[in-house]
Design a protein around this motif. Structure first.
Motif: not given
Length: 156
Positions: A132-134, A142-143, A108-111
């Protein structure tokens, strides 16, 4: 120092409200302004103990987190709060590392997201999260993905 967790119960309401005020009021006030009645109404209306993990240090309640792993392969740390007197003791780092490890194991992608004004961003950066973005008020992080260098080592 033993860090454990348990699922919250309805009886944890007062502790969790106190925790939110103690750990987040300053940052919410900076971003949105703090209206005690509105904040408590929002908290009460969104209180779902089954999704809250109470963090304990040596059996004492010291924090909480809400974590969601969805069907799209993403894990999101929605909230993590630790009482101010227990911050900077490795508790948050321990929990986040565990969640990141579990997400990685599951592919999984961890955010997470953090107020732009919150100093926890430094912790998240140390734990290998990248922006990633603001949005106007938050950084979404994200990790960092690790890649195989071909020689048995990995790098971000």
């Amino acid at each position: 120092m033993k860090i454990t967790e348990r699922i919250a119960q309805n009886s944890d309401y007062d502790f969790l409200w106190h925790l939110k005020v103690a750990s987040m009021q300053r940052y919410i006030e900076e971003v949105y302004g703090w209206d005690e009645e509105a904040q408590e109404n929002y908290f009460r209306g969104n209180f779902n103990p089954q999704e809250i993990h109470v963090i304990q240090l040596d059996g004492k309640d010291v924090g909480m987190y809400v974590y969601d792993a969805d069907d799209d392969g993403e894990s999101l740390l929605k909230r993590i709060e630790v009482l101010p007197e227990y911050q900077s003791k490795g508790i948050g780092s321990f929990i986040i590392k565990q969640l990141s490890h579990s997400a990685k194991k599951e592919g999984r992608d961890h955010r997470l997201h953090v107020f732009k004004t919150h100093p926890a961003r430094q912790l998240y950066t140390r734990l290998r999260f990248e922006v990633l973005y603001e949005t106007e008020t938050h950084y979404v992080m994200r990790v960092q993905k690790q890649t195989d260098t071909g020689d048995g080592r990995t790098r971000a």
